[in-house]
Design an enzyme around this catalytic site. Sequence first.
Site, short mmCIF file in Angstrom:
data_model
loop_
_atom_site.label_atom_id
_atom_site.label_comp_id
_atom_site.label_asym_id
_atom_site.label_seq_id
_atom_site.Cartn_x
_atom_site.Cartn_y
_atom_site.Cartn_z
N PHE A 113 22.30 -55.27 -11.38
CA PHE A 113 23.23 -54.55 -12.25
C PHE A 113 23.03 -55.01 -13.69
CE2 PHE A 113 27.42 -53.61 -14.09
CZ PHE A 113 27.61 -52.32 -13.63
N ASP A 184 25.53 -62.45 -6.23
CA ASP A 184 26.57 -61.51 -6.63
C ASP A 184 26.90 -60.64 -5.42
OD1 ASP A 184 28.08 -59.38 -7.66
OD2 ASP A 184 27.16 -59.59 -9.64
N TYR A 209 37.83 -54.78 -7.32
CA TYR A 209 38.30 -53.39 -7.49
C TYR A 209 37.42 -52.39 -6.75
CZ TYR A 209 34.84 -53.84 -11.25
OH TYR A 209 33.69 -54.12 -11.96
N LYS A 210 36.32 -52.86 -6.15
CA LYS A 210 35.45 -51.95 -5.38
C LYS A 210 35.94 -51.94 -3.93
CE LYS A 210 31.70 -52.55 -8.67
NZ LYS A 210 30.61 -53.42 -9.11
N ARG A 356 25.27 -41.12 -5.67
CA ARG A 356 25.64 -42.28 -4.90
C ARG A 356 26.90 -41.99 -4.08
NH1 ARG A 356 27.07 -48.08 -7.68
NH2 ARG A 356 28.80 -46.85 -8.46
C1 PLP Z 1 30.46 -53.61 -10.56
C2 PLP Z 1 29.52 -54.68 -10.95
C3 PLP Z 1 29.71 -55.45 -12.11
C4 PLP Z 1 30.82 -55.15 -13.06
O1 PLP Z 1 31.24 -56.27 -13.79
P1 PLP Z 1 32.65 -56.27 -14.50
O2 PLP Z 1 32.64 -57.46 -15.37
O3 PLP Z 1 33.70 -56.31 -13.42
O4 PLP Z 1 32.79 -54.99 -15.28
C5 PLP Z 1 28.83 -56.49 -12.36
N1 PLP Z 1 27.80 -56.75 -11.51
C6 PLP Z 1 27.59 -56.03 -10.40
C7 PLP Z 1 26.44 -56.35 -9.49
C8 PLP Z 1 28.42 -54.96 -10.09
O5 PLP Z 1 28.20 -54.22 -9.00
#
Ligand code: PLP
Length: 397
Positions: A113, A184, A209-210, A356
Site C-alpha cells: 500500500f 501489516d 475500520y476495514k 475490487r
Molecule cells: C488501508 C491501509 C492503510 C491506510 O492507512 P491509514 O493511516 O489508516 O489511512 C495503510 N496500509 C495498508 C496496507 C492499508 O490497507
Amino acid sequence: MTDFAATKAMFHLPDNVTYLDGNSLGPLPKATAARLARTVTDEWGEMLITGWNRAGWMNLPRRLGDRIGCLIGAEPGTVVLGDTLSIKVYQALASALEMNPDRKIILSDTGNFPSDLYMAEGLCKTLGPDYALRTVAPEDVADALSNDVAVLMLTEVDYGTGRKHNMKALTDAAHDKGILCVWDLAHSAGALPVDVAGCNADFAVGCTYKYLNSGPGGPAFIYVAPRHADVARPALSGWLGHEAPFAFERHYRPGVGIDRMRVGTPPILQMAALDAAMDIWDGVDMNALRARSIALCEQFIEGVEARCPALTLASPRDPQNRGSQVSFRFTEGYAAMQALIARGVIGDFRAPDIMRFGFTPLYIDETDVGHAIDAIADVMKNDLWDTPEYKKRAAVT
Ligand SMILES: *Cc1c(COP(=O)(O)O)cnc(C)c1O
C-alpha cells in the site's frame, strides 16, 4: 459452528444494497449507535473528566488490544490501539530499524500500500542518506532477503490483488538472515486466521475500520513481540507512552511493554464504536470464517468468469494464496464500478484498472454473491458503464 445468519443480523445493511466493500470500510453494527450514545451521554456527559478513571477510558486502548489480539494470535498484553495505521507503520519501522543498527535497508514489495512505502521513505529521509527503502516484485521477496536488509516490511494481503504472502515462511527466512519483520495486517485482521506469535513476527500493525467495522477513521493497532517489548525504543515518544504520564517528568522514560507504543490521548468515541463491533466476534470461529470466505470468493469468480469474458481475474486463482477479496481488471473499471454502485452493488476501484470486491462472511452470503454476479453480468453485457456520468472520477474511488 459459527452462525453466520446471526452475525449478519447484527449489522445495519441498507435496503437493496449488496455491500462488497467491507475490506475498505466495514458496515455499521446495529449495537454501535446505542453504545456511542451511552458513551456520549452517560460517560462524557455525566462523568466529564472523571470518565478517564470511572469509565475506564484510559485503559481502553489496552483492553481493545487484547480483544484484537485474540483474532491475530497475539499474546495477552502485546497489542495496543491508537492513531492511524500510517503512524503505526512508522512507529514499528523506526523501532525495528534501531534494533538492527548495522543495517540500513528496509525491504518491501512493489504491491504494498502506498502509505506504507511513503512512510518508510519519509523515515529513511529523516534518518539520513545511508538509509533506503528497497522494493521488489511480491514474488521476488524471498530471493531479496540479503544480509544488508535490516527490516522486512510487508502487507500480508495485497490491497489491490488480494495476493497473500506466506507470513510464516517469509518470517522464518528473514530471521535466518538476521532481518526483523514488520507485518501489516490491514487486510488480514478479521479477514482470515492470523498467528503473529506462532509466526514469530517481530512487529505487526493493522487498521480497524476495514474488516473490524469500527467506523470511518477508527484507530489502528500495533503488536510488539514480548521479546522486544521492553527493548524497542518508541520513536514517537508521546506522554501516554511514558512510564508515568501523570508524574509530568521533564524527561521521557518509555513505559513498560506495549504501553510505550501509545502516543497521545486516545479517541474514546471511536474506541467505543470499535468495542461494540468487537462483540460480534465473540461467537466466531476464524477457521469457519475462512472456509466461508473461500467458498464465497470461489462462487464469485466462477460466476463472473462464466458470464463476463471482458473481465480478467487479477487475484490469485488458488484460494490459499488469496485473502478475502477478489479483483478483476477492466480498462473502464472505474466507470463499470460506478454503474454497479448505481445498481446497489458496492465495490471499489483501484487505479489503474482494478475492480475490487471484498467478501466478508459476517454479513455476506451466497444470495448476495448471486445478486452481485447478476448485476456485473448486466453491466458488462449491455455496456451500461459507457456513459460520461460514470467516467467522472470522484475524490475517493
Ligand atoms: C488501508 C491501509 C492503510 C491506510 O492507512 P491509514 O493511516 O489508516 O489511512 C495503510 N496500509 C495498508 C496496507 C492499508 O490497507
